[in-house]
Design a protein around this motif. Structure first.
Motif, short mmCIF file in Angstrom:
data_model
loop_
_atom_site.label_atom_id
_atom_site.label_comp_id
_atom_site.label_asym_id
_atom_site.label_seq_id
_atom_site.Cartn_x
_atom_site.Cartn_y
_atom_site.Cartn_z
N SER A 97 0.85 -1.20 0.00
CA SER A 97 0.00 0.00 0.00
C SER A 97 0.88 1.24 0.00
CB SER A 97 -0.94 0.01 1.22
OG SER A 97 -0.19 0.11 2.42
N PHE A 98 0.34 2.28 -0.66
CA PHE A 98 1.06 3.55 -0.75
C PHE A 98 0.00 4.64 -0.87
CE2 PHE A 98 3.97 6.70 -2.61
CZ PHE A 98 5.11 6.49 -1.87
N ASP A 99 -0.61 4.97 0.27
CA ASP A 99 -1.80 5.83 0.28
C ASP A 99 -1.47 7.20 0.87
OD1 ASP A 99 -3.27 3.62 -0.65
OD2 ASP A 99 -3.60 2.90 1.40
N LEU A 100 -1.72 8.23 0.08
CA LEU A 100 -1.52 9.59 0.53
C LEU A 100 -2.85 10.11 1.08
CD1 LEU A 100 0.42 12.00 0.74
CD2 LEU A 100 -0.36 12.71 -1.53
N ASN A 107 0.51 6.54 4.28
CA ASN A 107 0.49 5.18 4.83
C ASN A 107 1.17 4.24 3.84
OD1 ASN A 107 -0.76 5.64 7.25
ND2 ASN A 107 -2.84 5.25 6.50
N THR A 108 2.18 3.50 4.34
CA THR A 108 2.97 2.65 3.47
C THR A 108 3.09 1.27 4.08
OG1 THR A 108 4.28 4.61 2.95
CG2 THR A 108 5.13 2.51 2.18
N LYS A 165 5.54 -1.57 7.95
CA LYS A 165 4.41 -0.65 7.87
C LYS A 165 4.80 0.67 8.51
CE LYS A 165 0.81 -4.23 8.07
NZ LYS A 165 -0.40 -4.71 8.79
N GLY A 166 4.14 1.75 8.05
CA GLY A 166 4.44 3.04 8.64
C GLY A 166 3.56 4.14 8.13
#
Length: 241
Positions: A97-100, A107-108, A165-166
């Protein structure tokens, strides 16, 4: 007529005196030499000084003997085991996931595959809890995780899968830099690994040491669900006792 004066008690002849009458000059005092008296307790005894020297010599002999023993053990260990450094390589990087988000946070979630190779025979490694894995983009932490605890035997290669995750602050400037990197198809990432390790020789285990690995990667994209190609990688290792 007046009577003549009495004769002197002595007269001098050729610089020497002769007695005349009952008078005799006192003899000269004998020449005496005053010898100073020393207190024997003022000076240290030779026996005490020699005892200190013997003690110092004994300590130096023991120190040299210990250095010789440790040097002999190190030489024996090197000749028999021929130790080599383990190697770590990032073999795969999957973006889950790579959500702005609207608040400019990101969120990565990554899945990193690391290959740990032990080329030694007779030497194993125990990876203990307390490790950390961090993925960074231009000094900004994207996500973090940890390696699992396990024992790696001699002449062994293990593939480790690490979930990371982060959530990080991702302002407009960082977004623009990422878009420019994606348009060029070259995105620089830094994977930092820190893991406490014990070296195992048979039934003997050494004290814990910390292994640090910095892997500089250049990938072609950061699109979720799309295979990420690793264009180049550079590794740096160091240890801390």
């Amino acid at each position: 007529m007046n009577a003549p004066p009495p004769p002197p008690p002595y007269v001098m002849l050729n610089g020497q005196g002769t007695q005349s009458g009952n008078y005799a000059p006192p003899p000269p005092p004998p020449h005496r030499r005053n010898v100073p008296c020393y207190n024997s307790d003022y000076y240290p005894k030779k026996s005490g000084r020699s005892g200190c020297l013997r003690c110092i010599c004994c300590c130096y002999c023991i120190l040299f003997l210990l250095i010789f023993i440790f040097a002999a053990l190190a030489l024996y260990f090197y000749i028999v085991y021929q130790p080599k450094m383990p190697s770590y390589k990032v073999k795969g990087l999957d973006l889950k996931s790579f959500d702005l988000l609207p608040d400019f946070s990101l969120n990565t979630a990554f899945l990193v595959s690391v290959e740990a190779e032990n080329p030694n025979k007779g030497i194993g490694f125990t990876y203990e809890p307390g490790s950390s894995v961090i993925v960074e983009y231009t000094d900004t932490t994207l996500c973090t995780g940890a390696l699992p605890s396990f024992h790696q035997g001699p002449k062994n290669t293990t593939m480790i899968r690490i979930e990371l995750k982060g959530k990080s602050e991702f302002g407009s400037g960082l977004q623009q830099a990422l878009q420019d990197s994606e348009s060029k198809g070259k995105i620089p990432l830094l994977v930092r690994i820190q893991v406490p390790v014990r070296i195992v020789l048979g039934d003997f285990s050494t004290r814990q040491i910390h292994v640090f690995v910095n892997c500089s990667l250049v990938v072609d994209n950061l699109a979720p669900g799309k295979k990420i190609g690793i264009l180049s990688n550079t590794y740096k290792f160091h240890f801390q006792l």
